[in-house]
Scaffold this active site. Structure first.
Site, short mmCIF file in Angstrom:
data_model
loop_
_atom_site.label_atom_id
_atom_site.label_comp_id
_atom_site.label_asym_id
_atom_site.label_seq_id
_atom_site.Cartn_x
_atom_site.Cartn_y
_atom_site.Cartn_z
N ASP A 92 -4.62 15.80 36.95
CA ASP A 92 -5.55 15.37 35.93
C ASP A 92 -7.00 15.61 36.36
N CYS A 148 16.73 8.44 17.81
CA CYS A 148 15.96 7.23 18.17
C CYS A 148 14.52 7.33 17.65
N CYS A 205 5.13 0.90 18.15
CA CYS A 205 3.70 1.08 18.45
C CYS A 205 2.86 0.11 17.59
N CYS A 212 -4.75 4.90 19.39
CA CYS A 212 -3.96 4.42 20.54
C CYS A 212 -4.74 3.38 21.35
N CYS A 232 5.15 1.81 23.90
CA CYS A 232 6.07 2.90 23.52
C CYS A 232 7.04 3.26 24.65
N CYS A 244 11.52 2.29 25.23
CA CYS A 244 12.32 3.53 25.30
C CYS A 244 13.61 3.31 26.07
C1 B12 Z 1 -6.02 12.85 27.20
C2 B12 Z 1 -4.94 12.03 27.86
C3 B12 Z 1 -4.62 10.80 27.27
C4 B12 Z 1 -5.15 10.37 25.89
C5 B12 Z 1 -4.36 11.14 24.80
C6 B12 Z 1 -2.84 10.90 24.86
C7 B12 Z 1 -1.95 12.11 24.65
N1 B12 Z 1 -0.82 11.85 24.01
O1 B12 Z 1 -2.23 13.22 25.09
C8 B12 Z 1 -4.95 8.83 25.95
C9 B12 Z 1 -6.19 8.17 26.49
C10 B12 Z 1 -4.58 8.16 24.61
C11 B12 Z 1 -3.84 8.74 27.00
C12 B12 Z 1 -2.96 7.67 27.08
C13 B12 Z 1 -1.94 7.58 28.02
N2 B12 Z 1 -1.73 8.39 29.09
CO1 B12 Z 1 -2.70 10.06 29.36
N3 B12 Z 1 -3.43 11.76 29.69
C14 B12 Z 1 -4.29 12.48 29.03
C15 B12 Z 1 -4.50 13.83 29.76
C16 B12 Z 1 -5.80 13.74 30.57
C17 B12 Z 1 -4.55 15.06 28.87
C18 B12 Z 1 -3.42 15.11 27.83
C19 B12 Z 1 -3.70 16.08 26.73
O2 B12 Z 1 -4.15 17.18 26.98
N4 B12 Z 1 -3.45 15.68 25.49
C20 B12 Z 1 -3.68 16.51 24.38
C21 B12 Z 1 -2.53 16.46 23.41
C22 B12 Z 1 -2.73 17.56 22.37
O3 B12 Z 1 -1.34 16.73 24.15
P1 B12 Z 1 0.09 16.18 23.73
O4 B12 Z 1 -0.01 14.73 23.40
O5 B12 Z 1 1.04 16.53 24.82
O6 B12 Z 1 0.30 16.98 22.39
C23 B12 Z 1 1.26 17.96 22.22
C24 B12 Z 1 2.33 17.50 21.29
O7 B12 Z 1 1.76 16.76 20.22
C25 B12 Z 1 2.84 18.85 20.88
N5 B12 Z 1 3.60 18.86 19.65
C26 B12 Z 1 3.16 18.90 18.39
N6 B12 Z 1 4.20 18.95 17.55
C27 B12 Z 1 5.32 18.95 18.31
C28 B12 Z 1 6.65 18.99 17.99
C29 B12 Z 1 7.62 18.98 19.02
C30 B12 Z 1 9.06 19.06 18.67
C31 B12 Z 1 7.20 18.90 20.40
C32 B12 Z 1 8.21 18.85 21.53
C33 B12 Z 1 5.84 18.86 20.71
C34 B12 Z 1 4.93 18.88 19.65
O8 B12 Z 1 1.71 19.69 20.73
C35 B12 Z 1 0.65 19.18 21.50
C36 B12 Z 1 0.16 20.25 22.42
O9 B12 Z 1 1.21 20.87 23.15
C37 B12 Z 1 -3.23 13.90 30.68
C38 B12 Z 1 -3.41 14.62 32.02
C39 B12 Z 1 -3.45 16.12 31.84
N7 B12 Z 1 -4.47 16.77 32.37
O10 B12 Z 1 -2.60 16.71 31.21
C40 B12 Z 1 -2.87 12.40 30.87
C41 B12 Z 1 -1.37 12.02 30.89
C42 B12 Z 1 -0.71 12.70 29.73
N8 B12 Z 1 -1.41 10.58 30.63
C43 B12 Z 1 -0.51 9.90 31.25
C44 B12 Z 1 -0.27 8.51 31.06
C45 B12 Z 1 0.57 7.80 32.10
C46 B12 Z 1 -0.81 7.83 29.94
C47 B12 Z 1 -0.45 6.42 29.44
C48 B12 Z 1 1.01 6.04 29.59
C49 B12 Z 1 -1.36 5.38 30.18
C50 B12 Z 1 -1.22 3.96 29.67
N9 B12 Z 1 -0.19 3.23 30.09
O11 B12 Z 1 -2.03 3.48 28.91
C51 B12 Z 1 -0.89 6.49 27.94
C52 B12 Z 1 0.26 6.95 27.02
C53 B12 Z 1 -0.14 7.06 25.57
C54 B12 Z 1 0.74 8.04 24.80
N10 B12 Z 1 1.73 7.53 24.07
O12 B12 Z 1 0.53 9.25 24.88
C55 B12 Z 1 0.36 10.79 32.14
C56 B12 Z 1 1.74 11.00 31.46
C57 B12 Z 1 2.90 11.12 32.44
C58 B12 Z 1 4.19 11.41 31.70
N11 B12 Z 1 5.30 10.86 32.19
O13 B12 Z 1 4.24 12.10 30.72
C59 B12 Z 1 -0.55 12.11 32.23
C60 B12 Z 1 0.23 13.41 32.32
C61 B12 Z 1 -1.44 11.93 33.49
C62 B12 Z 1 -0.71 12.25 34.79
N12 B12 Z 1 -1.18 13.23 35.56
O14 B12 Z 1 0.30 11.68 35.12
N13 B12 Z 1 -3.80 9.85 27.79
S1 SF4 Z 2 0.33 3.58 24.28
FE1 SF4 Z 2 2.02 4.04 22.89
S2 SF4 Z 2 2.54 2.08 21.90
FE2 SF4 Z 2 0.52 1.83 22.87
S3 SF4 Z 2 -0.89 2.26 21.19
FE3 SF4 Z 2 -0.63 4.18 22.35
S4 SF4 Z 2 1.04 5.26 21.28
FE4 SF4 Z 2 1.07 3.12 20.59
S1 SF4 Z 3 10.64 8.67 23.46
FE1 SF4 Z 3 12.21 7.12 23.94
S2 SF4 Z 3 11.84 5.50 22.40
FE2 SF4 Z 3 10.79 7.33 21.67
S3 SF4 Z 3 12.26 8.36 20.35
FE3 SF4 Z 3 12.51 9.27 22.37
S4 SF4 Z 3 14.16 8.07 23.30
FE4 SF4 Z 3 13.41 6.86 21.57
#
Ligand code: B12
Ligand code: SF4
Ligand code: SF4
Length: 315
Positions: free
Chosen positions: A135, A192, A199, A215, A247, A251
């Site tokens: 990251d 699921c 959320c 979020c 979320c 899971c």
């Molecule tokens: C910006 C960011 C955030 C943002 C945006 C969240 C997000 N979903 O990306 C915020 C601040 C909200 C956030 C929150 C969290 N984060 Co964060 N975050 C990042 C960061 C820095 C960049 C991610 C990014 O580029 N997002 C941009 C979006 C566009 O990416 P995406 O969500 O994957 O979107 C893709 C899908 O939507 C996909 N898509 C669209 N349609 C479809 C359809 C299908 C079928 C599929 C498969 C995909 C798909 O297309 C998009 C692009 O590929 C990364 C580290 C990194 N450098 O990668 C950590 C990272 C993702 N975060 C992490 C964590 C731990 C969290 C939290 C759990 C922290 C917490 N407990 O609060 C939460 C989880 C929230 C959530 N449900 O996502 C970890 C995740 C580890 C893992 N097991 O996946 C990472 C990887 C950091 C790390 N090095 O470990 N985060």
């Molecule tokens: S971390 Fe997951 S459950 Fe919490 S607000 Fe973001 S998307 Fe919703």
């Molecule tokens: S990520 Fe986990 S909770 Fe969400 S749909 Fe998939 S299996 Fe169910």
């Protein structure tokens, strides 16, 4: 050719072994090639404004699409996962800290471990070039984890492993060494929808897509201290003071999690929730000591006070 091939196989095994020794729960390999589809999807996400004020996500899209712009000689992307699960629950329903922030910051813990893997690659291939990221650069870590087969992207958009659930951090090494790559795995979400349904702010707007601006994690971690939360967030904050785990907690793949081996990820002072009045009365010096090397220092004291203000008003 054959000898060289066997040699990289041995090197791959040695790295897998070393990664386990360092505490990584997974290590997988992908070919360093452009992430065309993924970058296009991310651009759509950005165009829709789902990144809010995280302006850094808009920059360097060329590098996100093609990691060879970060290391021109890159042939392989090595992806690792580090489990941070601890079998502890929140002590209270308000002032909750998300699991990833209970102990030390992963930005402190993981890079030295990746450096050890890079040292090993260098020892085996003295001419090679490698760079590591946790990251720390425009690298699409989740998308590489999918390509390398660490897991699939769950409907909550985090990566899930069949063996380890989703409470793990990701790290990436780019290397000029051409390793044999691993295959992506299937998506096991099936029908699921537990995360989408649970959320609190309906931030998962469609399967796999999180609108950052809805979020709780975004508001409590990324919003600058002087920014006030919108009413929809305030009303559904559900006691979260820093990050959100709803979320992932619901899971089914996180039901059989094994605890982390890394003591630095255990809750500091055995605290998984913040004592609201203690934070209210906290001076800067105490904040700096208490949250030194913790992810929570990111919000600054002013950000944390803003977050808990809403919780207090909730009571
Ligand atoms: C910006 C960011 C955030 C943002 C945006 C969240 C997000 N979903 O990306 C915020 C601040 C909200 C956030 C929150 C969290 N984060 Co964060 N975050 C990042 C960061 C820095 C960049 C991610 C990014 O580029 N997002 C941009 C979006 C566009 O990416 P995406 O969500 O994957 O979107 C893709 C899908 O939507 C996909 N898509 C669209 N349609 C479809 C359809 C299908 C079928 C599929 C498969 C995909 C798909 O297309 C998009 C692009 O590929 C990364 C580290 C990194 N450098 O990668 C950590 C990272 C993702 N975060 C992490 C964590 C731990 C969290 C939290 C759990 C922290 C917490 N407990 O609060 C939460 C989880 C929230 C959530 N449900 O996502 C970890 C995740 C580890 C893992 N097991 O996946 C990472 C990887 C950091 C790390 N090095 O470990 N985060
Ligand atoms: S971390 Fe997951 S459950 Fe919490 S607000 Fe973001 S998307 Fe919703
Ligand atoms: S990520 Fe986990 S909770 Fe969400 S749909 Fe998939 S299996 Fe169910």
């Amino acid at each position: 050719m054959t000898t060289a091939h066997f040699h990289t196989q041995d090197a791959k095994q040695a790295l897998q072994h070393k990664a386990k020794e360092l505490g990584f729960c997974e290590i997988s390999f992908a070919k360093a090639e452009p992430l065309q589809t993924e970058a296009k999807q991310m651009q759509e996400w950005l165009n829709a404004g789902h990144h809010g004020t995280m302006g850094y996500l808009e920059r360097n899209m060329d590098k996100r699409e093609d990691v060879r712009l970060l290391l021109p000689s890159a042939q392989t992307v090595i992806v690792v996962a580090y489990n941070y699960y601890t079998p502890v629950q929140h002590e209270s329903n308000t002032g909750k800290i998300s699991r990833y922030a209970w102990g030390d910051d992963y930005h402190e813990v993981i890079p030295p471990k990746l450096d050890e893997l890079i040292n090993m690659i260098r020892a085996l291939y003295p001419e090679s070039e490698s760079r590591r990221f946790v990251d720390t650069a425009p690298v699409m870590e989740k998308q590489w984890a999918v390509r390398a087969g660490i897991g699939w992207q769950g409907k909550h958009s985090n990566i899930i492993s069949r063996n380890h659930g989703s409470y793990f951090f990701l790290g990436v090494i780019l290397t000029s060494v051409e390793f044999e790559v691993d295959n992506p795995i299937d998506d096991y979400c099936g029908t699921c929808t537990a995360c989408i349904d649970a959320c609190p702010t309906q931030a998962i707007i469609q399967p796999h897509v999180v609108d950052g601006t809805k979020c709780i994690s975004y508001w409590t971690i990324e919003a600058k201290p002087d920014v006030e939360f919108p009413l929809e967030i305030v009303q559904h904050l559900d006691g979260w003071a820093f990050g959100c785990d709803v979320c992932q907690d619901v899971c089914p793949w996180n039901r059989f999690k094994k605890p982390t081996q890394e003591v630095r990820f255990l809750p500091r002072n055995e605290e998984t929730t913040l004592n609201i009045s203690a934070i209210e009365n906290m001076q800067q010096e105490e904040f700096s000591t208490r949250f030194r090397k913790s992810p929570i220092k990111r919000t600054k004291l002013a950000g944390l006070l803003r977050n808990i203000k809403y919780l207090k008003n909730d009571e």
